[in-house]
Design an enzyme around this catalytic site. Structure first.
Site, PDB file in Angstrom:
ATOM      1  N   TYR A 165     114.469  22.346 -32.263  1.00  8.48           N
ATOM      2  CA  TYR A 165     114.454  20.899 -32.504  1.00  8.48           C
ATOM      3  C   TYR A 165     115.771  20.452 -33.123  1.00  8.48           C
ATOM      4  O   TYR A 165     116.370  19.456 -32.699  1.00  8.48           O
ATOM      5  CB  TYR A 165     113.284  20.549 -33.424  1.00  8.48           C
ATOM      6  N   LYS A 169     118.725  17.812 -31.711  1.00 14.45           N
ATOM      7  CA  LYS A 169     119.179  16.618 -32.421  1.00 14.45           C
ATOM      8  C   LYS A 169     120.679  16.689 -32.727  1.00 14.45           C
ATOM      9  O   LYS A 169     121.360  15.649 -32.740  1.00 14.45           O
ATOM     10  CB  LYS A 169     118.367  16.424 -33.699  1.00 14.45           C
TER      11      LYS A 169
END
Length: 261
Positions: A165, A169
């Site tokens: 994740y 990002k």
């Protein structure tokens, strides 16, 4: 007007009067709060969700001037149909908030499989490229506009068990800079990097130990979706007219070194 948390509209009401925004992944949490902040400033807003029913429910909650549209963030046909619907309904598209996100890859990076990696990257990175491309080619490239991407302070730090994740990002933050370079001067592209916020996606980070997270945050609490929505509306509006390629950290000070991330 009141926001979903019951608070009154901002003093900047009317700042986006006459403009039209699309917010992806807006059936709850940060997306819903961003749509509310844009609405409170006078924009007409189209909110999307994977489920057309949830998109309609969100639009009904936000009230007049807001429409719901069912579109999975990575479904190109649905995304194109949403952009077409926006232009046919409102005649323009000034603001795009790429908010849809996912995190199915929990645990050490070396334990992840390709399917979870690909899903994370598709939703968190490819979808912003897809929706931005459609918005630019349909309207913004000729008429101008503003794009706001929802990144995370995870893209600026490292932590156990959320590595994929965080990588997605970090890539989105870099993509924001790249798109700002390519799309200026007509289109501004910025990102927000929220800290731990009271959302369903972030529940694992706060639900069982909110007091400890709050105590480790210089401003003394976890974030609320409205905190992030207000920042999105600022970056979308004229107050940020000479800002592009930037990532605005909204974390109550969590990145200062005392936080759990």
């Amino acid at each position: 007007m009141s926001t979903p948390d019951g608070r009154g509209a901002s003093s900047l009401e009317g700042a986006l009067e006459g403009q039209v925004a699309v917010v992806t992944g807006a059936s709850r949490g940060i997306g819903l709060a961003a749509a509310a902040a844009l609405r409170d400033r006078g924009a007409q807003v189209v909110v999307t969700s994977r489920s057309a029913e949830r998109a309609k429910e969100a639009a009904d909650q936000l009230g007049p001037g807001v429409a719901g549209f069912g579109a999975h963030a990575t479904d190109e046909d649905a995304a194109r149909a949403c952009v077409d619907f926006t232009l046919e309904t409102y005649g323009r598209l000034d603001v795009l908030v790429n908010n849809a996100g996912t995190n199915p890859a929990y645990g050490p990076v070396v334990d992840q499989d390709h399917a979870r990696f690909a899903k994370t990257m598709d939703v968190n990175l490819w979808a912003p490229i897809l929706w931005t491309s459609l918005a630019v080619k349909a309207w913004m490239g000729e008429h101008g506009g503003s794009v706001v991407n929802t990144a995370s302070i995870g893209g600026l730090s490292v932590a156990r068990d959320v590595g994929i994740y965080h990588v997605s990002k970090a890539a989105l933050i870099h993509l924001t800079r790249q798109l700002a370079l390519e799309l200026g001067p007509k289109v501004r592209v910025n990102a927000i990097a929220p800290g731990i916020v009271r959302t369903r996606l972030a529940e694992a980070l706060w639900q069982e130990h909110e007091d400890q997270v709050a105590a480790a945050t210089p401003l003394g609490r976890i974030g609320e979706p409205r905190d992030i929505g207000e920042a999105v509306a600022f970056l979308a509006g004229a107050g940020a007219r000479w800002i592009t390629g930037e990532t605005l950290v909204i974390d109550g000070g969590q990145l200062l070194g005392a936080g759990p991330l």
